[in-house]
Design an enzyme around this catalytic site. Structure first.
Site, mmCIF file in Angstrom:
data_model
loop_
_atom_site.group_PDB
_atom_site.id
_atom_site.type_symbol
_atom_site.label_atom_id
_atom_site.label_comp_id
_atom_site.label_asym_id
_atom_site.label_seq_id
_atom_site.Cartn_x
_atom_site.Cartn_y
_atom_site.Cartn_z
ATOM 1 N N GLU A 1 2.199 -8.254 6.602
ATOM 2 C CA GLU A 1 1.692 -9.106 7.678
ATOM 3 C C GLU A 1 2.360 -10.479 7.712
ATOM 4 O O GLU A 1 2.226 -11.222 8.681
ATOM 5 C CB GLU A 1 0.164 -9.253 7.560
ATOM 6 C CG GLU A 1 -0.324 -10.185 6.473
ATOM 7 C CD GLU A 1 -0.345 -9.610 5.067
ATOM 8 O OE1 GLU A 1 -0.905 -10.277 4.176
ATOM 9 O OE2 GLU A 1 0.193 -8.506 4.853
ATOM 10 N N HIS B 1 3.608 -8.663 1.307
ATOM 11 C CA HIS B 1 2.696 -8.836 2.434
ATOM 12 C C HIS B 1 3.408 -8.462 3.734
ATOM 13 O O HIS B 1 4.137 -9.280 4.288
ATOM 14 C CB HIS B 1 2.217 -10.290 2.515
ATOM 15 C CG HIS B 1 1.295 -10.674 1.418
ATOM 16 N ND1 HIS B 1 -0.062 -10.467 1.487
ATOM 17 C CD2 HIS B 1 1.534 -11.240 0.217
ATOM 18 C CE1 HIS B 1 -0.628 -10.893 0.372
ATOM 19 N NE2 HIS B 1 0.321 -11.361 -0.415
ATOM 20 N N CYS C 1 -0.772 -5.839 -1.571
ATOM 21 C CA CYS C 1 -0.778 -6.862 -2.622
ATOM 22 C C CYS C 1 -1.820 -6.503 -3.696
ATOM 23 O O CYS C 1 -1.661 -5.527 -4.395
ATOM 24 C CB CYS C 1 -0.993 -8.255 -2.032
ATOM 25 S SG CYS C 1 -0.599 -9.578 -3.218
#
Length: 196
Positions: free
Chosen positions: A180, A178, A76
């Site tokens: 994650e 992202h 990001c």
């Protein structure tokens, strides 16, 4: 050992949780020696480019990151800060990638920030993530984008722009989304980078 760079940015904890789920030994640190000695480095975060670059410059992290030889993954804002310049605050960035960061200008009712799920399209330059990632959805939250260029390995479309959603140059890897927060697809991308 994976070093996650601790700097003036938000949303780093979600990356730590993802690494815990995968079972990878990691440390959150701003210690230059620890970062240099790590097997791999993750440079994640959410924040404003100008204030973040000010912090990186003041702490010597700009030069340290630029000099790293092991695999480094910018996520990001981490991806944007690895580029040459950002329109956000009109600031020079770390400069690993020559591409520039620009602000989305909404078209046809698109909203900024670009928030939510969108597809990732791999190109022929991809040599680090599994081919089955092509066309899958990942999770985005950003108002600025990186122009597609010679380091782009995947693109995404928004606001009438096809922009770089994944990049690679030498030992530096990056994703605008992202991983994650991108469920199984994101975990696979992290595993591909970490080699686990």
């Amino acid at each position: 050992m994976v070093a996650v760079i601790n700097y003036n940015a938000g949303n780093i904890r979600s990356v730590l949780y993802a690494l815990e789920r995968i079972g990878v030994e990691h440390v959150l640190t701003d210690d230059h020696d620890v970062i240099r000695k790590a097997d791999k480095v993750i440079f994640p975060g959410v924040g404003a480019a100008a204030s973040t670059m000010k912090h990186l410059n003041e702490t010597g992290l700009t030069e340290l990151i630029r000099s790293l030889k092991q695999p480094v993954f910018g996520i990001c804002v981490g991806m944007q800060l690895l580029c040459s310049h950002s329109e956000e605050g009109d600031v020079d960035c770390i400069g690993v990638f020559p591409e520039k960061v620009k602000r989305f200008r909404p078209e046809n009712g698109d909203k900024v920030p670009h928030m939510g799920w969108n597809t990732v399209r791999l190109n022929e330059r991809n040599d680090w993530v599994s081919p089955e990632i092509d066309g899958e959805y990942c999770y985005y939250v950003h108002s600025y984008y990186v122009e597609a260029g010679s380091d782009t390995v995947a693109t995404t479309e928004y606001c009438g722009k096809e922009y770089a959603s994944m990049m690679r140059r030498g030992n530096f890897y990056a994703a605008q989304f992202h991983p994650e927060k991108s469920a199984g697809v994101g975990e696979r991308i992290l595993r591909d980078f970490l080699g686990v």
